[in-house]
Motif scaffolding. Sequence first.
Motif, short mmCIF file in Angstrom:
data_model
loop_
_atom_site.label_atom_id
_atom_site.label_comp_id
_atom_site.label_asym_id
_atom_site.label_seq_id
_atom_site.Cartn_x
_atom_site.Cartn_y
_atom_site.Cartn_z
N GLY A 1 0.79 -1.23 0.00
CA GLY A 1 0.00 0.00 0.00
C GLY A 1 0.82 1.27 0.00
O GLY A 1 0.41 2.27 0.60
N VAL A 2 1.96 1.29 -0.67
CA VAL A 2 2.76 2.51 -0.76
C VAL A 2 2.07 3.46 -1.74
O VAL A 2 1.92 3.14 -2.92
CB VAL A 2 4.20 2.19 -1.22
N GLU A 3 1.68 4.63 -1.25
CA GLU A 3 0.88 5.53 -2.08
C GLU A 3 1.49 6.92 -2.24
O GLU A 3 1.04 7.70 -3.08
CB GLU A 3 -0.53 5.66 -1.50
N THR A 4 2.50 7.26 -1.45
CA THR A 4 3.10 8.58 -1.56
C THR A 4 4.61 8.46 -1.72
O THR A 4 5.21 7.44 -1.35
CB THR A 4 2.79 9.45 -0.33
N VAL A 5 5.21 9.52 -2.23
CA VAL A 5 6.66 9.54 -2.42
C VAL A 5 7.38 9.42 -1.08
O VAL A 5 8.38 8.70 -0.96
CB VAL A 5 7.08 10.83 -3.16
N THR A 6 6.88 10.12 -0.07
CA THR A 6 7.55 10.07 1.24
C THR A 6 7.43 8.70 1.87
O THR A 6 8.35 8.25 2.57
CB THR A 6 6.99 11.15 2.17
N GLU A 7 6.32 8.01 1.65
CA GLU A 7 6.21 6.63 2.14
C GLU A 7 7.22 5.74 1.43
O GLU A 7 7.84 4.87 2.04
CB GLU A 7 4.78 6.10 1.91
N PHE A 8 7.38 5.97 0.13
CA PHE A 8 8.35 5.19 -0.64
C PHE A 8 9.76 5.35 -0.07
O PHE A 8 10.44 4.36 0.21
CB PHE A 8 8.33 5.64 -2.11
N TYR A 9 10.20 6.59 0.09
CA TYR A 9 11.56 6.83 0.58
C TYR A 9 11.74 6.26 1.99
O TYR A 9 12.78 5.69 2.32
CB TYR A 9 11.87 8.33 0.59
N THR A 10 10.73 6.43 2.83
CA THR A 10 10.85 5.96 4.21
C THR A 10 10.95 4.44 4.26
O THR A 10 11.82 3.89 4.95
CB THR A 10 9.64 6.43 5.05
N CYS A 11 10.10 3.75 3.52
CA CYS A 11 10.15 2.28 3.50
C CYS A 11 11.48 1.79 2.95
O CYS A 11 12.07 0.85 3.48
CB CYS A 11 8.99 1.73 2.66
N ARG A 12 11.95 2.43 1.90
CA ARG A 12 13.25 2.04 1.33
C ARG A 12 14.37 2.23 2.35
O ARG A 12 15.21 1.34 2.54
CB ARG A 12 13.53 2.87 0.08
#
Length: 624
Positions: free
Chosen positions: A238-249
């Motif tokens: 459920g990654v939906e935003t750019v900031t969620e993407f960077y944080t999860c990575r």
Amino acid sequence: MTVLTTTKAGRPETDRPDTHGVSRDAARSGVGIGAAFDWASAVAALRYAFQPIVQLRSGRCHGYEALLRGFERTGFTTAAELLDEAETAGMLATVETALHAKAVAAYRALAGWSEAKLFLNLDARLIGRADSPWIGRDPATSRNSGIVLELSENRPVAAGVAMDAAVERYRQSGACIAIDDFGVGHSGLRTLYEARPDYVKIDRFFIAGIDADARKRALVSALAGHAHALGIQIVAEGVETVTEFYTCRDLGCDFAQGFLIARPRVDLTGLPNRYPIVEELNRRDRRQPSESHRRLSEVIERLPPLRGDSRKTELLDYFRGDGSASIVPIVDEHDRPLGLIRERDLKRFVYSRFGGELLRNRGLGDRLDDLVIRSPVCDISTPLDRVIEAFSAESAADGIVIVEGGAYAGVLSGGALLRLVHERNLAMATDQNPLTRLPGNAAIQRHIEAALADDGRGHVLAYLDFDNFKPFNDNFGFRQGDRAILMFSERLKAWAGSAGAAIDADAFAGHIGGDDFFLGVSGGEEAEVLARLAELLALFRSDAESLYDAETRVSGGFLAKDRYGAVRRFPLLAASGVAVVIPSGRPLDGKGGSLTPDAVNAAIADHKAAAKGAEDKLCVVRLA
């Protein structure tokens, strides 16, 4: 065995009861449905959409989750409703098997299907049952099938089922295992322990807003560390935003699935094997590779791997060709790590005159993956602390497999890790204040640079120092001066340590030297951060009263010489601060941001006097 049959049309008519006399309204309400219901027509009416699961650092498609669509044509509204009714009718295994066959057929029709895996949801009620899908398959024909069975946490496994034994039967049939919806269902940690999965899919609840929620970040970070120590890879759902993407990575997740990358597609023609959005996000990340990344790249042993479908006799050439090798990394056809084979497990073959003949013995099996042991896996950008944690696993004695972009890069040995730890400890000791044990100027500078390059969150960069510390130190002695510095540093450490739970932010505390301190806060509500910062200064003002005798406390000040040698009255010790606020989403110049550390330092220097004169001892400066 129950066999599903269907009509030529492949789906029930929608305007009248079906041939078994069950109307759509009755089907939807669950009234009268049983084994006589036309389950084949219901299955035929459904179709699958595929949603990609993508490697976070390369954008390469690792696999697809198969998601059912078309329930409006079946009389049911959700997959859960359909499967509940099938279970009631005693048809769950039959229906699930037919659905899986339909998904596999769509998967195998993809161009280049063998380059990606197919993630299939398996109803937990079927685990341990003899009629479950994927039980009893011939391992020789299903090996490398690309199938990953997702064991959902939304339903409990039947009482009395030995999870480890049940899962092993799926593995013997050639399937990999994933735990789905991890963290929101039944006995998550127990399932993680017993199932020994290849993947853990973290539920969307923990991913939504993770960039602004320190508690979620702490949980996901801890899970990623423990999972990698066990050789398990992490999928962020459920990654939906750019900031969620960077944080999860950055927290160590290996793969992502969500609307930011791609929505589920029913049209399966032309599915890409790489997703440009991920490649672009990684290109746009202005932060430089970490020191850990650089050093791991330098110290890992880039042992050539062998493919899992190689023959065992190739091990003889491998170990004999390099007498120093004690392990051989094993990868799949796409260079994804499968584990290690240890020389000591093969000594009876390697050093035997008839080793080759023994290895060719079909009774012992003829493939390398029969001998593979799972080992911890870490990305090459994994922070050193996480790598050390992975080495704590029993299976890490022979080394940790390092991947880059999801593909095998090398093996980190215990000796290499010790060198890295020694280098880190030496660097920390060199840059650590000997009195407070807080990070010094080099670490503070790195933190400021990283904050300026991170436009996904707001940041507060605060300079804190004592008012009139020299007169206090001269009048009451260096011992009392050190006590004051230690007193404030402990307050600062406690503030930074509690920031995650208190204000959903990440905090970094540093000691510039003497009575000069630094506090960096990333995330959290600006007003709450500033309010707690003012509270920190007020608490120290109260703490500092304990440094004086009763008479001085009552008088509210003391006499001492100023910097010019004149005797005058000074107030009790206090701390003041300049807080530089840097908002999120600010424009950047492509070179680390339009703001520089020099600009931050200049803002602090220009407002120190204002902070000391403020009633709450805090001056706030906003930079864009």
